[in-house]
Write a protein that holds these residues in place. Structure first.
Motif, short mmCIF file in Angstrom:
data_model
loop_
_atom_site.label_atom_id
_atom_site.label_comp_id
_atom_site.label_asym_id
_atom_site.label_seq_id
_atom_site.Cartn_x
_atom_site.Cartn_y
_atom_site.Cartn_z
N PHE A 157 41.91 14.99 -56.92
CA PHE A 157 43.11 15.47 -56.27
C PHE A 157 43.57 14.39 -55.31
N ARG A 158 44.89 14.36 -55.04
CA ARG A 158 45.42 13.34 -54.14
C ARG A 158 46.68 13.86 -53.47
N THR A 159 46.90 13.41 -52.24
CA THR A 159 48.07 13.84 -51.47
C THR A 159 48.72 12.63 -50.82
N THR A 160 50.03 12.52 -50.98
CA THR A 160 50.81 11.54 -50.22
C THR A 160 51.18 12.19 -48.90
N VAL A 161 50.72 11.58 -47.80
CA VAL A 161 50.90 12.16 -46.46
C VAL A 161 52.16 11.57 -45.83
N THR A 162 53.04 12.44 -45.38
CA THR A 162 54.29 12.01 -44.78
C THR A 162 54.37 12.48 -43.34
N GLY A 163 54.98 11.66 -42.49
CA GLY A 163 54.96 11.92 -41.07
C GLY A 163 55.70 13.16 -40.63
N ASN A 164 56.73 13.56 -41.37
CA ASN A 164 57.51 14.71 -40.91
C ASN A 164 57.38 15.93 -41.82
N LEU A 165 56.60 15.84 -42.89
CA LEU A 165 56.43 16.98 -43.78
C LEU A 165 55.04 17.59 -43.72
N HIS A 166 54.08 16.85 -43.21
CA HIS A 166 52.71 17.34 -43.16
C HIS A 166 52.20 17.43 -41.72
N THR A 167 51.29 18.37 -41.51
CA THR A 167 50.59 18.49 -40.23
C THR A 167 49.09 18.46 -40.50
N VAL A 168 48.32 18.22 -39.46
CA VAL A 168 46.86 18.27 -39.62
C VAL A 168 46.43 19.65 -40.11
N GLU A 169 47.12 20.68 -39.66
CA GLU A 169 46.78 22.05 -40.06
C GLU A 169 46.93 22.25 -41.57
N ASP A 170 47.89 21.55 -42.18
CA ASP A 170 48.02 21.62 -43.64
C ASP A 170 46.73 21.20 -44.31
N PHE A 171 46.06 20.18 -43.76
CA PHE A 171 44.87 19.64 -44.41
C PHE A 171 43.63 20.51 -44.16
N GLU A 172 43.67 21.31 -43.12
CA GLU A 172 42.65 22.36 -42.95
C GLU A 172 42.75 23.34 -44.11
N SER A 173 43.98 23.74 -44.41
CA SER A 173 44.20 24.69 -45.51
C SER A 173 43.90 24.07 -46.87
N ILE A 174 44.33 22.82 -47.05
CA ILE A 174 44.09 22.15 -48.33
C ILE A 174 42.59 22.01 -48.58
N GLY A 175 41.84 21.60 -47.54
CA GLY A 175 40.39 21.43 -47.70
C GLY A 175 39.72 22.70 -48.16
N LYS A 176 40.06 23.82 -47.53
CA LYS A 176 39.48 25.11 -47.93
C LYS A 176 39.87 25.48 -49.36
N TRP A 177 41.10 25.14 -49.73
CA TRP A 177 41.64 25.52 -51.04
C TRP A 177 40.98 24.75 -52.18
N ILE A 178 40.89 23.44 -52.08
CA ILE A 178 40.45 22.65 -53.23
C ILE A 178 38.96 22.35 -53.24
N ALA A 179 38.24 22.68 -52.15
CA ALA A 179 36.79 22.51 -52.16
C ALA A 179 36.19 23.35 -53.29
N PRO A 180 35.11 22.88 -53.93
CA PRO A 180 34.29 21.71 -53.62
C PRO A 180 34.61 20.48 -54.48
N ALA A 181 35.86 20.11 -54.58
CA ALA A 181 36.22 18.93 -55.37
C ALA A 181 35.43 17.71 -54.89
N LYS A 182 35.00 16.88 -55.84
CA LYS A 182 34.25 15.66 -55.49
C LYS A 182 35.17 14.58 -54.94
N ARG A 183 36.34 14.44 -55.55
CA ARG A 183 37.23 13.33 -55.23
C ARG A 183 38.56 13.84 -54.70
N TYR A 184 38.89 13.43 -53.49
CA TYR A 184 40.19 13.76 -52.91
C TYR A 184 40.65 12.55 -52.11
#
Length: 230
Positions: A157-184
């Protein structure tokens, strides 16, 4: 249907010498997309289906693999046919996808049409429609995430991080969602000059500090997560 063809790449299929086949058209409208001319069908692609097949035949035992990307390659049933031909000719196949066609992705996985799948995760589920420009896609993307997590095929899985569209909180949610993926992999947005939302492109750059904060957040759930390209 016509395709683009990069006849040699050492980057698109990591660790392999490969060619890249791409098509125009995408059902997403991510404002930071760096292939705007493809998404808008503005680019006249030069190769027919038959041209691509002939190229494959000429590169047997010269190239290791074929990467299918876009646009969104799973928009086209022809991509599945080309992948089947590539596999029959002895190539490894990598598929890049936005995950919005789980039925076709399932076919790829079940029929062994790809050796590696790279799927974009645009944002947290709550913000997916805003970032992808497609409010109807979330359930299908979630289905594709589960298909990959339960598959024996290698994937990332991969994410392009943008300064005005993403927050750190988004990545809290993403981590819970896609775990236990090996590669991100997280990659910071960079303006290619051909972004979809050119007027706002300057707003999208992300700082190294922000990128690192997103990484540290997601590593709680996916210890192997990495920053790519910096």
């Amino acid at each position: 249907m016509r395709f683009g063809l990069r006849k040699l790449t050492l980057l698109d299929f990591p660790g392999k010498t490969a060619c890249t086949v791409f098509n125009s058209g995408c059902n997403f409208a991510c404002p930071f997309c760096h292939n705007a001319s493809l998404v808008r069908h503005n680019e006249d692609l030069p190769f027919s289906f038959e041209d691509v097949v002939e190229f494959f035949k000429k590169r047997i035992r010269i190239l290791d693999g074929v990467c299918f990307t876009g646009g969104e390659p799973l928009l086209l049933t022809e991509t599945l046919e080309l992948a089947k031909i590539a596999k029959a000719l002895g190539f490894l196949v990598k598929l890049d996808t936005n995950g919005s066609f789980p039925e076709r992705l399932e076919k790829v996985l079940n029929e062994g049409l790809a050796d590696y799948v790279a799927m974009d995760i645009k944002s947290s589920i709550a913000n997916y429609g805003k970032v992808s420009g497609n409010t109807a896609c979330v359930d299908k993307v979630c289905e594709s995430v589960e298909l990959l997590k339960n598959s024996s095929v290698e994937f990332e899985f991969r994410t392009t991080v943008t300064g005005n569209l993403h927050t750190v909180e988004d990545f809290e949610s993403i981590g819970k969602w896609i775990a236990p993926a090996k590669r991100y992999f997280l990659q910071g947005f960079e303006d290619s000059g051909d972004v979809l939302d050119k007027e706002n492109a300057g707003m999208f750059a992300v700082s190294d500090e922000m990128l690192q904060a997103c990484l540290e957040t997601v590593k709680k759930y996916i210890p192997g997560a990495e920053i790519r390209g910096r």
